[in-house]
Design an enzyme around this catalytic site. Structure first.
Site, PDB file in Angstrom:
ATOM      1  N   LYS A   1       0.612  -1.190   0.090  1.00 47.98           N
ATOM      2  CA  LYS A   1       0.021  -0.060  -0.041  1.00 47.98           C
ATOM      3  C   LYS A   1       0.884   1.343  -0.076  1.00 47.98           C
ATOM      4  CE  LYS A   1      -4.352  -1.542   0.575  1.00 47.98           C
ATOM      5  NZ  LYS A   1      -5.546  -1.434  -0.467  1.00 47.98           N
TER       6      LYS A   1
ATOM      7  N   ASN B   1      -8.204   5.484 -11.208  1.00 49.60           N
ATOM      8  CA  ASN B   1      -8.416   5.421  -9.514  1.00 49.60           C
ATOM      9  C   ASN B   1      -9.252   6.556  -9.042  1.00 49.60           C
ATOM     10  OD1 ASN B   1      -7.286   2.717  -9.471  1.00 49.60           O
ATOM     11  ND2 ASN B   1      -5.597   3.622  -9.235  1.00 49.60           N
TER      12      ASN B   1
ATOM     13  N   LYS C   1      -3.673   6.125 -15.265  1.00 51.05           N
ATOM     14  CA  LYS C   1      -4.312   5.271 -14.250  1.00 51.05           C
ATOM     15  C   LYS C   1      -4.787   6.085 -13.063  1.00 51.05           C
ATOM     16  CE  LYS C   1      -2.755   1.677 -10.911  1.00 51.05           C
ATOM     17  NZ  LYS C   1      -1.564   0.807 -10.495  1.00 51.05           N
TER      18      LYS C   1
ATOM     19  N   SER D   1     -13.919  -1.803  -5.924  1.00 46.83           N
ATOM     20  CA  SER D   1     -12.516  -1.264  -5.855  1.00 46.83           C
ATOM     21  C   SER D   1     -11.824  -1.382  -4.419  1.00 46.83           C
ATOM     22  CB  SER D   1     -12.690   0.188  -6.059  1.00 46.83           C
ATOM     23  OG  SER D   1     -13.195   0.818  -4.892  1.00 46.83           O
TER      24      SER D   1
END
Length: 325
Positions: free
Chosen positions: A75, A187, A183, A252
């Protein structure tokens, strides 16, 4: 090629498992204790699109490792911790395959080796220790981040993925920056809206949620252009709509994190757009609103500036996000 996957969550475990199928690749997964123990005892089981078991090396200790390549899949809020651990090792190159923006700069600032940027549309969900479900195949793109001219090593990394039958492309330094901003737009549109609505990605294909796609994408494109990245509004909107359509039944990563009460990656997605736009003197009200709402949700649950999910071994995306990265 010797490969360390730093962050054996969903996408890290999937890609590590696929790479481990190649006899010439020597793969080590760095992850959490329960997952590592299961992989050591029973192997890594891949289910979904294909079903097989591989036996890569696995460890909870990311210090002192050496390899040709380290793939970083933690993360984003664990990137600094990952960089500190990777700095104790010896790598020919490090490649980020993470959500959001800014990860590559953190790694490049800490490591004395070429850093590559990467993005992938593979999707996975880590169902249990030692097991990951492969729920989507697509492509993978890598390119030089720092230094900008390390095209040769980027090409070798792409070839290593292709050896595992992963559709990998090497682009130049400008190309990877454009891909990462594209991208980011995907997101920025999908993750916070589905998290706030507790809805699958397909909710953005029809009103009222669909009405947010174009404003978010336009703001990201304008910000990218302001920092020197050639990203057009129309192509950005089309990219978001294409991912919404392709992942309509998926949840998601941010939606999954919110359902579980976990800290999100909002700061390196919409928050990154807000900060870069502020520096460029651009107004991005839709991204700012989404960032503020998710941050308010996090604050209400006591999620601060440091990771509440452990240290640098991070789970990567142990949930499978909107476009698999």
């Amino acid at each position: 090629m010797e490969i360390v996957v730093f962050g054996a969550g969903s996408i890290g475990s999937l890609l590590g498992g696929l790479l481990a199928c190649v006899p010439d690749h020597d793969v080590t997964l760095v992850g959490r204790e329960a997952h590592v123990d299961a992989v050591r005892q029973e192997g890594l089981r891949i289910t979904g699109r294909e079903a097989f078991t591989v036996r890569p090396d696995a460890t909870t200790d990311g210090t002192g490792l050496a390899a040709d390549l380290a793939l970083v899949t933690v993360k984003a809020f664990d990137t600094e911790s990952a960089a500190r651990e990777l700095r104790t090792g010896d790598f020919r190159a490090v490649c980020s395959l993470q959500n959001g923006m800014g990860n590559e700069d953190v790694l490049a600032g800490a490591l004395d080796c070429p850093v590559l940027g990467g993005t992938t549309s593979y999707g996975a969900v880590r169902e249990a220790p030692g097991e990951v479900t492969w729920n989507g195949a697509g492509d993978l793109v890598v390119g030089p981040w720092e230094p900008r001219d390390c095209d040769g090593v980027a090409g070798e990394v792409a070839e290593a993925f292709r050896a595992a039958e992963i559709d990998a492309e090497r682009v130049d330094a400008d190309g990877i920056r454009k891909r990462l901003w594209e991208k980011l737009a995907v997101n920025a549109a999908i993750n916070p809206t589905t998290a706030l609505a507790r809805a699958e990605n397909g909710a953005l294909a029809a009103p009222p949620a669909a009405d947010l796609v174009a404003p978010i994408a336009r703001e990201v494109a304008a910000t990218a252009q302001a920092v020197g990245v050639d990203l057009g509004e129309a192509e950005t909107i089309e990219a978001v709509e294409a991912v919404v359509d392709a992942t309509a039944e998926n949840e998601s990563s941010m939606c999954h994190d919110v359902r579980r009460g976990r800290r999100t990656e909002i700061d390196v997605i919409n928050g990154y757009v807000v900060e870069r736009a502020r520096e460029a003197g651009i107004d991005v009200p839709t991204n700012r609103t989404l960032w503020t709402l998710i941050r308010a949700w996090e604050a209400g649950r006591g999620h601060g500036e440091s990771s509440d999910d452990g240290d640098g071994d991070g789970d990567g995306d142990d949930d499978g996000d909107s476009d698999g990265a």
